[in-house]
Enzyme design. Structure first.
Site, PDB file in Angstrom:
ATOM      1  N   ASP A   1       0.865  -1.182   0.000  1.00 34.35           N
ATOM      2  CA  ASP A   1       0.000   0.000   0.000  1.00 34.35           C
ATOM      3  C   ASP A   1       0.902   1.233   0.000  1.00 34.35           C
ATOM      4  OD1 ASP A   1      -1.995   1.826   0.151  1.00 34.35           O
ATOM      5  OD2 ASP A   1      -3.055   0.887   1.815  1.00 34.35           O
TER       6      ASP A   1
ATOM      7  N   SER B   1      16.249  -1.191  -1.163  1.00 35.32           N
ATOM      8  CA  SER B   1      15.544  -1.543  -2.403  1.00 35.32           C
ATOM      9  C   SER B   1      16.545  -1.599  -3.552  1.00 35.32           C
ATOM     10  CB  SER B   1      14.470  -0.502  -2.728  1.00 35.32           C
ATOM     11  OG  SER B   1      13.310  -0.778  -2.020  1.00 35.32           O
TER      12      SER B   1
ATOM     13  N   ASN C   1      15.965  -1.167  -6.664  1.00 34.90           N
ATOM     14  CA  ASN C   1      15.479  -0.562  -7.896  1.00 34.90           C
ATOM     15  C   ASN C   1      15.669   0.942  -8.042  1.00 34.90           C
ATOM     16  OD1 ASN C   1      14.483  -3.131  -8.776  1.00 34.90           O
ATOM     17  ND2 ASN C   1      12.888  -2.875  -7.242  1.00 34.90           N
ATOM     18  N   THR C   2      16.333   1.567  -7.094  1.00 30.32           N
ATOM     19  CA  THR C   2      16.706   2.972  -7.248  1.00 30.32           C
ATOM     20  C   THR C   2      18.225   2.984  -7.372  1.00 30.32           C
ATOM     21  OG1 THR C   2      14.833   3.848  -6.020  1.00 30.32           O
ATOM     22  CG2 THR C   2      16.784   5.236  -6.086  1.00 30.32           C
TER      23      THR C   2
ATOM     24  N   LYS D   1      15.768  -0.988   7.376  1.00 23.72           N
ATOM     25  CA  LYS D   1      15.478  -2.209   6.609  1.00 23.72           C
ATOM     26  C   LYS D   1      16.672  -2.560   5.739  1.00 23.72           C
ATOM     27  CE  LYS D   1      11.938  -4.356   3.721  1.00 23.72           C
ATOM     28  NZ  LYS D   1      10.578  -4.208   3.196  1.00 23.72           N
TER      29      LYS D   1
ATOM     30  N   TYR E   1       4.140 -10.064   2.199  1.00 24.67           N
ATOM     31  CA  TYR E   1       3.697  -9.414   0.964  1.00 24.67           C
ATOM     32  C   TYR E   1       3.311 -10.494  -0.048  1.00 24.67           C
ATOM     33  CZ  TYR E   1       3.604  -6.132  -2.981  1.00 24.67           C
ATOM     34  OH  TYR E   1       3.210  -5.380  -4.059  1.00 24.67           O
TER      35      TYR E   1
ATOM     36  N   PHE F   1      10.155   2.733  -6.682  1.00 32.02           N
ATOM     37  CA  PHE F   1       9.529   3.725  -5.779  1.00 32.02           C
ATOM     38  C   PHE F   1       8.517   4.613  -6.503  1.00 32.02           C
ATOM     39  CE2 PHE F   1      13.400   3.834  -2.731  1.00 32.02           C
ATOM     40  CZ  PHE F   1      12.837   2.860  -1.930  1.00 32.02           C
TER      41      PHE F   1
ATOM     42  N   ASN G   1      14.750  -6.986   2.916  1.00 30.58           N
ATOM     43  CA  ASN G   1      14.153  -6.536   1.661  1.00 30.58           C
ATOM     44  C   ASN G   1      14.280  -7.652   0.606  1.00 30.58           C
ATOM     45  OD1 ASN G   1      13.108  -4.757  -0.375  1.00 30.58           O
ATOM     46  ND2 ASN G   1      13.908  -3.036   0.810  1.00 30.58           N
TER      47      ASN G   1
ATOM     48  N   ASN H   1      10.151  -7.574  -8.812  1.00 32.82           N
ATOM     49  CA  ASN H   1       9.665  -6.235  -9.120  1.00 32.82           C
ATOM     50  C   ASN H   1      10.824  -5.277  -9.301  1.00 32.82           C
ATOM     51  OD1 ASN H   1       9.723  -3.843  -6.983  1.00 32.82           O
ATOM     52  ND2 ASN H   1       9.719  -5.775  -5.828  1.00 32.82           N
TER      53      ASN H   1
HETATM   54  C1  FMN Z   1       5.992  -5.044  -5.724  1.00 27.76           C
HETATM   55  C2  FMN Z   1       6.797  -4.885  -4.472  1.00 27.76           C
HETATM   56  C3  FMN Z   1       7.085  -3.600  -4.018  1.00 27.76           C
HETATM   57  C4  FMN Z   1       7.860  -3.423  -2.855  1.00 27.76           C
HETATM   58  N1  FMN Z   1       8.115  -2.153  -2.427  1.00 27.76           N
HETATM   59  C5  FMN Z   1       8.851  -1.966  -1.296  1.00 27.76           C
HETATM   60  C6  FMN Z   1       9.118  -0.658  -0.809  1.00 27.76           C
HETATM   61  O1  FMN Z   1       8.656   0.350  -1.358  1.00 27.76           O
HETATM   62  N2  FMN Z   1       9.900  -0.543   0.294  1.00 27.76           N
HETATM   63  C7  FMN Z   1      10.422  -1.638   0.940  1.00 27.76           C
HETATM   64  O2  FMN Z   1      11.136  -1.475   1.933  1.00 27.76           O
HETATM   65  N3  FMN Z   1      10.156  -2.877   0.521  1.00 27.76           N
HETATM   66  C8  FMN Z   1       9.381  -3.074  -0.571  1.00 27.76           C
HETATM   67  N4  FMN Z   1       9.111  -4.355  -0.993  1.00 27.76           N
HETATM   68  C9  FMN Z   1       9.681  -5.505  -0.248  1.00 27.76           C
HETATM   69  C10 FMN Z   1       8.673  -6.112   0.749  1.00 27.76           C
HETATM   70  O3  FMN Z   1       8.317  -5.175   1.737  1.00 27.76           O
HETATM   71  C11 FMN Z   1       9.285  -7.350   1.432  1.00 27.76           C
HETATM   72  O4  FMN Z   1      10.456  -6.980   2.129  1.00 27.76           O
HETATM   73  C12 FMN Z   1       9.618  -8.453   0.433  1.00 27.76           C
HETATM   74  O5  FMN Z   1       8.617  -8.560  -0.547  1.00 27.76           O
HETATM   75  C13 FMN Z   1       9.818  -9.816   1.103  1.00 27.76           C
HETATM   76  O6  FMN Z   1       8.624 -10.286   1.675  1.00 27.76           O
HETATM   77  P1  FMN Z   1       7.695 -11.429   0.987  1.00 27.76           P
HETATM   78  O7  FMN Z   1       8.601 -12.531   0.587  1.00 27.76           O
HETATM   79  O8  FMN Z   1       6.665 -11.770   2.005  1.00 27.76           O
HETATM   80  O9  FMN Z   1       7.087 -10.775  -0.219  1.00 27.76           O
HETATM   81  C14 FMN Z   1       8.332  -4.556  -2.145  1.00 27.76           C
HETATM   82  C15 FMN Z   1       8.021  -5.840  -2.606  1.00 27.76           C
HETATM   83  C16 FMN Z   1       7.259  -6.027  -3.738  1.00 27.76           C
HETATM   84  C17 FMN Z   1       6.938  -7.419  -4.201  1.00 27.76           C
END
Ligand code: FMN
Length: 354
Positions: A71, A182, A184-185, A216, A315, A121, A245, A117
């Site tokens: 979200d 992250s 991706n930046t 994180k 997630y 951001f 992450n 992904n």
């Molecule tokens: C589409 C997507 C977007 C994400 N965006 C962020 C983010 O903006 N900031 C962040 O700290 N982690 C982000 N994450 C990482 C998740 O918070 C989490 O650390 C990661 O998905 C591992 O958990 P999971 O295996 O339950 O998905 C993102 C993950 C996904 C799949």
């Protein structure tokens, strides 16, 4: 409640483009939870058992939270609460509004139970985020803000970018997660070095109103680097760590696993737990760890708790298994606590280390 709600309630594993499916799910949750009847239905269908725990100065109904990135713009906070989460991490948000990378940028591998992904951001920025949070009625569960760096901000000014976001949003949230992990930046993960991390934490602290700050981290760092970040964060008064992450490593190269970006879901589970254990051992279990990465079942959740995580997040399993996984994980943990004859979930934290 319509199609969107059913989409959300069911696993989002249709052939629909992953990002579109995600958007629809959030919109339907937002609409459903807008009215008391909708919230009632969500609670009736999804409410888990109570599994209380104390951490970071808060009393949680249960230790399972929504992970960052789901979200990003605080669209459906009441909905997530109605679904039974113990806390929510909203964002990642950056000082400036940004559209993120070109699409497609979210990929799903059903075979590997993994997502990749490279969103980059995409978010409404700190001003609109503050206004969205201000308009949201106060929730009964803690809300933490995941803070990233705007792409346009030069790395040498990164700390100012983080600080600005925290300053704008601090009134409306219960704590902050500094995201330097992250993939991706461009160059963001380079901020996980001593000088930059110190500068960012110091700047964020100025505006955090003494609310908890956590860092994180990436699972791709060497163990010594992880422990260095833990020591720095702890010494600077941070309240804990979020591990982990997404990863840039891959279990195989079959499409879409060959896509660039951060991988989440099942293949991340083992390394994420390894990092949790590493930190718990290093801090002798005395420092809060939010465990995230590849949790699909109560067994996975239990493994992270017993290796040292006091709170958890999910997630990817929401995408593969739907909103029912929240209740399934929490009720499964509650059963394990009872079967083990423990007085509560807190007693299970670090059990495998003893
Ligand atoms: C589409 C997507 C977007 C994400 N965006 C962020 C983010 O903006 N900031 C962040 O700290 N982690 C982000 N994450 C990482 C998740 O918070 C989490 O650390 C990661 O998905 C591992 O958990 P999971 O295996 O339950 O998905 C993102 C993950 C996904 C799949």
């Amino acid at each position: 409640m319509g199609l969107g709600f059913r989409l959300f309630a069911r696993p989002i594993v249709s052939l629909m483009d992953s990002e579109k499916a995600h958007k629809r799910a959030i919109t339907s949750l937002k609409l459903t939870s807008k009215f008391s009847l909708g919230r009632f239905v969500l609670k009736t269908l999804y409410r888990p058992k109570k599994l209380p725990c104390d951490s970071l100065g808060f009393k949680f109904d249960n230790p399972l939270g929504l992970a960052a990135g789901m979200d990003k713009n605080a669209d459906a906070l009441i909905g997530w609460q109605s679904l039974g989460f113990g806390f929510i991490e909203v964002g990642g948000v950056t000082e400036h509004e940004q559209s993120g990378n070109v699409k497609p940028r979210m990929f799903r591998s059903n075979k590997n139970k993994a997502l990749i992904n490279r969103m980059g951001f995409n978010n409404v920025g700190s001003l609109k985020m503050a206004s969205a949070l201000e308009k949201t009625p106060k929730l009964d569960i803690p809300v933490f803000l995941n803070v990233g760096k705007s792409k346009i901000t030069e790395i040498k000014n990164a700390h100012l970018d983080y600080g600005k976001t925290v300053k704008r949003c601090s009134k409306y949230v219960d704590g902050f997660i500094i995201n330097v992990s992250s993939p991706n930046t461009p160059n963001l993960r380079d901020l996980q070095n001593r000088d930059d991390i110190e500068r960012i934490i110091t700047e964020v602290k100025q505006y955090s109103e003494n609310k908890p700050i956590l860092v994180k981290i990436s699972p791709d760092l060497a163990n010594e680097q992880i422990l260095a970040i833990v020591d720095i964060s702890k010494n600077l008064g941070c309240s804990g760590i979020v591990a982990t992450n997404t990863t840039t490593s891959r279990p195989n190269s079959e499409p879409p696993m060959n896509e660039t970006g951060g991988l989440s879901g099942e293949p991340l589970r083992v390394r994420s737990t390894e990092v949790i254990r590493l930190i718990a051992d290093h801090t002798d279990g005395s420092w809060p760890i939010i465990g995230v990465g590849g949790i699909t079942s109560a067994d996975d959740a239990w493994e992270k708790i017993t290796n040292g995580a006091c709170l958890l997040q999910i997630y990817s399993t929401l995408v593969f298994n739907g909103a029912g996984s929240i209740k399934q994980i929490i009720n499964g943990l509650e059963k394990k606590v009872r079967n083990e004859g423990l007085s509560g979930i807190s007693e299970a934290v670090g059990l495998a280390r003893r």
